[in-house]
Motif scaffolding. Sequence first.
Motif, short mmCIF file in Angstrom:
data_model
loop_
_atom_site.label_atom_id
_atom_site.label_comp_id
_atom_site.label_asym_id
_atom_site.label_seq_id
_atom_site.Cartn_x
_atom_site.Cartn_y
_atom_site.Cartn_z
N GLN A 54 0.83 -1.20 0.00
CA GLN A 54 0.00 0.00 0.00
C GLN A 54 0.87 1.26 0.00
O GLN A 54 0.59 2.23 -0.72
N ARG A 57 2.31 1.78 -3.49
CA ARG A 57 1.31 2.33 -4.41
C ARG A 57 1.07 3.81 -4.14
O ARG A 57 0.95 4.62 -5.07
N LYS A 58 1.03 4.17 -2.87
CA LYS A 58 0.77 5.56 -2.50
C LYS A 58 1.87 6.48 -3.04
O LYS A 58 1.58 7.56 -3.57
N LEU A 60 3.88 5.90 -5.61
CA LEU A 60 3.81 5.92 -7.07
C LEU A 60 2.69 6.85 -7.55
O LEU A 60 2.88 7.63 -8.49
N HIS A 61 1.53 6.76 -6.92
CA HIS A 61 0.42 7.63 -7.29
C HIS A 61 0.77 9.09 -7.06
O HIS A 61 0.43 9.96 -7.87
N ARG A 62 1.47 9.38 -5.96
CA ARG A 62 1.83 10.77 -5.64
C ARG A 62 2.80 11.32 -6.68
O ARG A 62 2.67 12.46 -7.13
N ARG A 64 3.18 10.37 -9.82
CA ARG A 64 2.49 10.58 -11.09
C ARG A 64 1.61 11.84 -11.04
O ARG A 64 1.53 12.59 -12.01
N ARG A 65 0.99 12.08 -9.90
CA ARG A 65 0.13 13.26 -9.74
C ARG A 65 0.95 14.55 -9.73
O ARG A 65 0.58 15.54 -10.36
N LEU A 89 -1.01 1.11 -12.17
CA LEU A 89 -0.17 2.12 -11.51
C LEU A 89 0.35 3.20 -12.45
O LEU A 89 1.01 4.13 -12.00
N ASP A 90 0.13 3.08 -13.74
CA ASP A 90 0.52 4.12 -14.70
C ASP A 90 2.00 4.48 -14.58
O ASP A 90 2.37 5.63 -14.38
#
Length: 428
Positions: A54, A57-58, A60-62, A64-65, A89-90
């Motif tokens: 988790q 993933r957090k 990686l998302h941050r 990308r954003r 996960l882009d």
Amino acid sequence: MKVAFYTLGCKMNQYETQAMEQLLRQRGHQVVDFSDEADAYVVNTCSVTAVSDQKSRKVLHRVRREHPGALLAVCGCYPQTHQEDMAALDVDLISGTGDRAGFLDLLEEAARERRLIESIDRSFDRRTFEVLPAGGGENRTRAMLKVEDGCVNFCSYCIIPYARGPVRSAPLDVVVEQARALAAQGYREIVITGIEISSWGRDLKCGKSLIDLLEAVAAAVGDVRLRLGSLEPRTVTEEFCRRAAAIPTLCPQFHLSMQSGCDATLKRMNRKYDTARYLESVELLNRHFHRPAVTTDMIVGFPGETEEEFSTTLDFIRKCGFAQMHLFPYSIRPGTPAAKMEQVSAQVKEERARRAAEVAAGMHRDYLEGCVGEVYPVLFEQPKDGRYAGHAPNYMEVLAEGEDLHNEVRSVRITGTDGRVLFGTIEE
């Protein structure tokens, strides 16, 4: 290319990130802080628990954003064990735990071509040790030296054998050469580390074991301190202790992996020893070394753990008298046998963790109080709270008055403790 790394998890991930940073610099790239603007962001992930996934993933998302135009790469244990999760996960580059130098080739390729690249091998097929640059980064006093990768213990709660593959040992001459290089760079302490260093040499079939490696490194680096990473209790024999005690630069801090002090729980964990063998290791270390710091890990609330089993564990850790403990409430790791066992409630795990922490804190205070009056060669690292902070050979933190002590080893008489750190006076 400017590259930034974010590292989750164990010392092995930290080691491998540092190695990749060194290799990138050698290739002419610039390594920047993760908070800076970069052309590429690399997240070196952990997958020891579902919570670790988790966290990965957090991050990686941050990235990308916050950096939509940057190259985003993921490597480490999470993609190695959960390749099916990567599509959501882009990310631009997906790799696992193998071939770190090859990963950097792919990073350069992904930057040029701007296309998705996936490269994850079969960890169980690995048979050779990947030699990477050793070190500890700029302004560090100690360096990690990786001598082994992989594990075949298959503890029932652990995903690491699936993520890292079988045991692969660094050849003895390679380890000695890297240790000499670290000493020449000015490091005052070398930490012998790996996924399961107790298994070093098993795959080489050279008739040598970890103690042979330790003696060879000690002979090569002179007065540089040596510290061992986590050990399996079975490694600690009478011969091991006798030979280790004869190495004057070996730090008397031994992290013995325990996980539970109850035989029934250890059996469910598929650990390869019982409490009698573990206690024998502790007693051997105390017999051969002056007040060694024996430290350990412990999982609280393992599946099926009863109140009686937990009480047995508390009694056992008191008997061992650990200098320090790392406590972990059990966290489900999908894909492992323990995930299918009867689980202990979160409330019970929290309450047991609190009780275990109280016992551990008391033992830590007792150990620190026993250090008062001793004189230790302290390796100083950085200013802290108006003093200079460093570590004694037993890895207890020491604060003393002084200036410009970075990477200096000074004799310090311990004058007191606050139950967390030691205070002392430099005697030279």
